[in-house]
Design a protein around this motif. Structure first.
Motif, PDB file in Angstrom:
ATOM      1  N   TRP A  76       0.854  -1.192   0.000  1.00  0.00           N
ATOM      2  CA  TRP A  76       0.000   0.000   0.000  1.00  0.00           C
ATOM      3  C   TRP A  76       0.884   1.233   0.000  1.00  0.00           C
ATOM      4  N   VAL A  77       0.429   2.224  -0.731  1.00  0.00           N
ATOM      5  CA  VAL A  77       1.155   3.484  -0.746  1.00  0.00           C
ATOM      6  C   VAL A  77       0.142   4.611  -0.478  1.00  0.00           C
ATOM      7  N   THR A  78       0.525   5.555   0.357  1.00  0.00           N
ATOM      8  CA  THR A  78      -0.347   6.684   0.731  1.00  0.00           C
ATOM      9  C   THR A  78       0.237   7.969   0.169  1.00  0.00           C
ATOM     10  N   LEU A  79      -0.608   8.694  -0.568  1.00  0.00           N
ATOM     11  CA  LEU A  79      -0.214   9.969  -1.152  1.00  0.00           C
ATOM     12  C   LEU A  79      -0.817  11.085  -0.305  1.00  0.00           C
ATOM     13  N   GLU A  80       0.020  12.015   0.098  1.00  0.00           N
ATOM     14  CA  GLU A  80      -0.409  13.086   1.016  1.00  0.00           C
ATOM     15  C   GLU A  80      -0.625  14.387   0.245  1.00  0.00           C
ATOM     16  N   CYS A  81      -1.759  15.025   0.529  1.00  0.00           N
ATOM     17  CA  CYS A  81      -2.067  16.352  -0.029  1.00  0.00           C
ATOM     18  C   CYS A  81      -2.373  17.254   1.158  1.00  0.00           C
ATOM     19  N   LEU A  82      -1.434  18.124   1.484  1.00  0.00           N
ATOM     20  CA  LEU A  82      -1.523  18.931   2.708  1.00  0.00           C
ATOM     21  C   LEU A  82      -1.728  20.392   2.343  1.00  0.00           C
ATOM     22  N   VAL A  83      -2.863  20.965   2.852  1.00  0.00           N
ATOM     23  CA  VAL A  83      -3.141  22.394   2.676  1.00  0.00           C
ATOM     24  C   VAL A  83      -2.549  23.115   3.880  1.00  0.00           C
ATOM     25  N   THR A  84      -1.494  23.896   3.643  1.00  0.00           N
ATOM     26  CA  THR A  84      -0.807  24.579   4.747  1.00  0.00           C
ATOM     27  C   THR A  84      -1.448  25.904   5.095  1.00  0.00           C
ATOM     28  N   ASN A  85      -2.214  26.482   4.194  1.00  0.00           N
ATOM     29  CA  ASN A  85      -2.885  27.753   4.486  1.00  0.00           C
ATOM     30  C   ASN A  85      -4.090  27.868   3.557  1.00  0.00           C
ATOM     31  N   ARG A  86      -5.096  28.614   4.024  1.00  0.00           N
ATOM     32  CA  ARG A  86      -6.289  28.783   3.217  1.00  0.00           C
ATOM     33  C   ARG A  86      -6.831  30.194   3.406  1.00  0.00           C
TER      34      ARG A  86
END
Length: 1037
Positions: free
Chosen positions: A699-709
């Protein structure tokens, strides 16, 4: 005569029949204080029977509003209930009869338990019941909270000193009530004398004794605190000594709009002593004027100025042209002389003592012969011990001459006004001057006539009649409420005062005077009439002072914030001005401003077309400051489309005296430039580049991180892409929109990837896409695109920003091949017709999930000219990964047996070896693995070592001879049994020898034999069929 009498009798009987009894009680609710003496009236009308009706009073207590409790009756002494019996006997509660059909209920000391609903009932005295026999009212008993306090003291003053006394009055009644405060002076044995009072209507009045001194400012009553008032008396006189106290009353307005003093209390008193300074006195004579007309009244006032006058004795005499006409002794009884006595008897003259120091001579109708000099003389007298009086000092003022003129026959009328032009709501006066000035007893009527502006006819407005009455014209009754008419006492001049002028009062005025004479038979004769000049009155609207702030400003706001718009009225014409405010917005694309909202002068709201078209109704909030000069319009939840130039249009409205609103002026404010923008983009996605290498099926996990909005209330959509080698464009893997709906791209939807994707968001702004059971096809460069969506003021979502993450390069590898097959070479020698074993041993594997495909080969060398030219490879048997066997060739058909001894050990047994089977044997192993989608692929392949098999040929044996010859076989085995036994023994011996020979062959060339199988022969009972060789599990020694 009988017919009229009969009709009159019928009418009387009909009136009696229609009479309806009606009981009326004092209107409630009434609020009365505990401990006070109260009265409640009740009367009955429309009854029959005796003129003296009986009354019964009852109460319904709040604790039992349905139960009647009897109080008192005018006819039955036993009527009261026990709780009221004693109070009725003690006359604490009683009924006072005012008339036969009306009474008063007295409660001398009101108690808290007396509160409730009172009912007055009249027993029936009629022939039949018809009407109402009782009436009810509510009585509320409240605590007596009135407190009146003044510091008791004794003060010694000297004549002409000042006196200050304070009184504190306090109440805490919850109901709306008024207070009245009065100061009194009382001497021993005398009734109290009112000094000064403040009524419940806040009117300040002095008592008759102190009226003149209040006018001169010697008596004052001031409020010096919230509950304290101060009495000040300047220039004290000896007559001021006595006890001073203040009395307060608490008043409440009853439902019949009359005022009632619920409680009246007085303070403790202050004893004041005033010491006189001397016994001197002076006299002065006063009259209003010196010239009169026949028939006018005249009054002469002889004023005595002395100290302590009430304790001294004075007599006065009146003289006309030095002749005594009247005198008053210390007992104030007038004595008149000659003609004046007759005139006094006819009521034409009066000589009186008005007060201790004022004496009056009044002639009600002057005659021509009354012209002359008048005077008064004051003599101080001393009372002896015998009671007689002796004269002491005497003083008189200068003579006062008057002139009585005869009444003139001709007269003229003039109308004047000092204010021909007035403004709305101002007042103006019109005077009708009649010359000469006739005395008041001369009958003169004056009529004011009015011609409205724009009209050609005059109509009577108001008439001051000859008998002193006022009669209004029928056409202009509206003037009555704002018009006052008065006639001067000294003349017949009539003044018309009109207040709160309006357009209705603009026009021309004139007055008409008529001179009348009253005849001996009480009829009237008009002697003359005169019409005055015309007066034109112009009524103008007030000059406007309206000023609206012209200041300009610019504001920039982020959408969804409120737009504050202010409209400031800097000055207005009147404090009573009302304003209509129209709010406009002007946009560059429009020629004129568009109306947003209008608030009328009566505070009604009207939405403009712009508000309707743009849907602003629900977003507008209008406010007006309490001071009235600042108007605010707030546009809630601003949109970008709300940008523009805003301004207000103010209309000033005033109420005319006719109670009609009119617009006086209008003015436009400065503009407010409003710019609405979308929120600044603060969206940031983590740009970190990553490289991930994993094995297939992991299994591989891809991370999408919103640091500011941009906003915490925004919604995010996340879309993952993959860029695979050899593909020109990125492909969409999955898309999670801002409404949290997950959609798959074509790449995932058309393959099994869709079932292997897992999305989660463990925390706000963090999105994890997990690819389960990864395959080599999943390799590629992944990134995510984040879109930030905001909610606009109209509740519509729009995309504000987007950002891409860094690339995450994912490499999915197949497992490294670690397949190892036993590569040991070995030799094997077998006898012809025997079987031999070919083992294929896998020493290591790449994965526990792998499956093997095994193929055995036979390699034979072809010889030519005494040398090996080439090897010929022949497949014996193939066992696929799915355990499916390949088709055997004809040479090997029926002679091969396959066994899988363990997961990594495979065995092929060759039966009935022949010399042609000699050669090199090996096995070929393929390692297969399933990918995550279940598709098998070959990971590795290996060749084993070779097994050199040698097959030795054998000669004919006894067994073969016998079995090959049927006659001999039967001969040997069936016929000669003894011979058969011998042959068996022989065969056994031969077999024993053959086995020893096989054991001696082990270790040939020093190589152990790996393919050893002890053959087992199954013989049939006859030699008709060849023996069958079966493959059974063997062992490796």
């Amino acid at each position: 005569m009988r017919s009229p009498l009969l009709g009159l009798t019928s009418l009387l009987l009909l009136g009696v029949a229609l009479a309806q009894r009606q009981v009326t009680v004092q209107k409630g609710p009434l609020y009365r204080t505990e401990g006070s003496h109260i009265t409640l009236w009740c009367k009955v009308s429309g009854y029959q029977g005796p003129s003296e009706q009986n009354f019964q009073w009852s109460i319904y207590l709040p604790s039992a509003p349905e139960r009647e409790v009897q109080i008192v009756s005018t006819m039955d002494p036993s009527f009261p209930y026990a709780i009221y019996t004693q109070r009725v006997r003690n006359r604490e509660i009683y009924v006072e009869r005012i008339q036969g059909d009306s009474v008063l209920l007295h409660i001398t000391e009101l108690q808290d338990r007396d509160a409730g609903e009172y009912e007055c009932h009249t027993p029936n005295t009629d022939e039949r019941y018809f009407g109402s026999y009782s009436a009810k009212m509510d009585l509320v008993v409240i605590p007596d909270s009135l407190r009146v306090t003044s510091i008791p003291q004794t003060l010694n003053k000297v004549e002409r000193d000042s006196l200050e006394l304070k009184c504190e009055v306090f109440k805490s009644t919850a109901q709306h009530s008024h207070l009245s405060i009065s100061w009194y002076r009382q001497k021993a044995g005398e009734p109290p004398v009112e000094v000064i009072s403040l009524s419940r209507d806040f009117v300040l009045r002095a008592g008759s004794t102190y009226l003149q001194r209040q006018a001169t400012g010697d008596i004052r009553l001031d409020k010096v605190g919230e509950t304290t008032s101060k009495l000040t008396i300047y220039n004290l006189q000896p007559s001021d000594q006595g006890e001073f106290y203040c009395e307060a009353a608490e008043w409440i307005q009853d439902p019949d709009e009359s005022w009632y003093a619920m409680t009246r209390k007085r303070s403790e008193g202050t004893i004041v002593h005033v010491q006189a300074t001397d016994k001197e006195f002076s006299v002065r004579l006063e009259t209003e004027k010196r010239t009169y007309t026949v028939g006018e009244p005249v009054e002469f006032r002889c004023i005595l100025e002395a100290q302590n006058v009430p304790e001294r004795y004075f007599s006065i005499s009146w003289a006309f042209n030095s002749s005594l006409i009247a005198s008053l002794g210390p007992n104030a009884v007038p004595v008149l002389n000659n003609d004046f006595a007759q005139r006094e008897a006819l009521g034409q003259l009066k000589v009186a003592k008005e007060s201790d120091n004022v004496f009056v001579l009044k002639i009600y109708r002057l005659r021509l012969e009354d012209s002359g000099k008048y005077n008064c003389r004051v003599t101080e007298r001393e009372k002896t011990v015998t009671g007689d009086f002796i004269d002491k000092e005497s003083k008189r003022p200068k003579n006062t001459p008057i002139l009585v003129l005869p009444l003139k026959a001709g007269f003229a009328v003039t109308a004047i006004s000092r204010t021909p032009g007035v403004t709305y709501n101002e007042s103006f006066d019109l005077q009708c001057i009649i010359k000469p000035h006739y005395p008041s007893w001369v009958p003169v009527s004056v009529t004011w006539r009015f011609q409205p502006a724009g009209s050609t006819e005059f109509h009577d407005l108001v008439t001051f009649t000859r008998d002193g009455g006022v009669q209004w014209g029928e056409r202009y009754m509206g003037f009555r409420t704002r018009t006052a008419i008065e006639k001067a006492e000294s003349s017949n001049n009539v003044r018309l005062s009109i207040s709160r002028a309006s357009d209705t009062e603009a026009g021309k005025y004139q007055c008409v005077a008529e001179l009348w004479r009253k005849n001996y038979n009480s009829s009237w004769t008009r002697l003359a009439d005169r019409i005055s000049n015309l007066l034109e009155i112009r009524v103008l609207r007030p000059v406007t002072k309206l000023q609206v702030s012209k200041s300009k400003r610019s504001i920039t706001l982020v959408e969804n914030r409120p737009i504050p718009l202010n409209c400031s009225v800097k000055s207005q014409t009147s404090p009573d001005s009302h304003f209509a405010v129209l709010w406009y917005v002007h946009k560059p694309s429009d020629a004129d401003g568009k109306l947003i909202l209008k608030t009328t002068h009566s505070s009604a709201f009207e939405y403009g077309t712009y508000a309707e078209e743009e849907g602003l109704r629900g977003r507008l909030q209008f406010e007006r400051s309490s001071s009235g000069g600042l108007f605010s319009l707030t546009v809630q939840r601003a949109e970008v489309s709300d940008s523009g130039s805003y301004y207000c249009h103010v209309e000033e409205w005033l109420l005319s005296p006719n109670h009609a609103w009119y617009k006086l002026a209008e003015e436009v404010s400065g503009r407010t430039e409003v710019t609405i923008k979308q929120p600044d983009n603060h969206l940031q996605v983590n740009q970190t580049q990553k490289n991930l290498t994993i094995l297939e099926n992991q299994w591989v996990t891809l991370e999408c991180l919103v640091t500011n909005r941009t906003s915490l209330s925004s919604q995010l959509s996340v879309e993952w892409f993959v860029w695979k080698s050899g593909h020109p464009e990125k492909e969409t893997v999955a898309h999670l929109n801002h409404q949290a709906i997950l959609q798959y791209g074509d790449l995932a939807a058309l393959s099994d990837l869709k079932n292997r994707l897992h999305l989660e968001s463990p925390s706000p702004g963090l999105y994890l896409l997990t690819i389960q059971n990864a395959t080599v096809r999943d390799s590629g460069a992944y990134d995510c695109r984040v879109e930030e969506w905001l909610l606009d003021p109209s509740d519509q979502w729009y995309k504000r920003a987007e950002d891409l993450s860094g690339l995450t390069t994912v490499t999915v590898k197949q497992p490294d091949p670690t397949l190892q097959v036993d590569a040991t070479n070995s030799n094997l020698t077998v006898m012809e017709k025997e079987s031999f074993l070919l083992d294929c041993s896998v020493l290591s594997r790449s994965s526990q999930e792998s499956v093997f495909a095994v193929t055995w080969y036979n390699l034979k060398a072809k010889e030519g000219g005494g040398r090996v030219e080439e090897e010929e490879q022949e497949a014996l048997l193939s066992v696929g990964l799915d355990a499916v066997f390949s088709q055997e060739t004809s040479r090997w058909e029926g002679r091969l047996r396959f066994q899988r001894l363990s997961a990594m050990l495979f065995r092929l047994t060759v039966l009935q070896a022949g010399t042609a089977d000699a050669g090199n044997y090996s096995c070929h192993v393929e390692e297969w693995l399933p990918d995550p989608s279940g598709v098998w692929y070959k990971l590795a392949e290996e060749e084993s070592g070779t097994i050199a098999v040698h097959v030795q040929g054998t000669g004919s044996t006894l067994q073969s001879i016998i079995c090959s010859n049927d006659a001999l076989f039967y001969f040997v085995f069936f016929y000669p049994f003894p011979i058969f036994g011998i042959l068996i023994i022989t065969i056994l011996l031969v077999r024993f020898k053959s086995r020893n020979s096989s054991k001696n062959s082990e270790g040939k060339n020093g190589v152990p034999l790996l393919w050893i199988k002890e053959p087992h022969l199954n013989y049939s009972p006859t030699c008709l069929e060849p023996p069958v060789l079966s493959i059974h599990p063997g062992t490796i020694d």
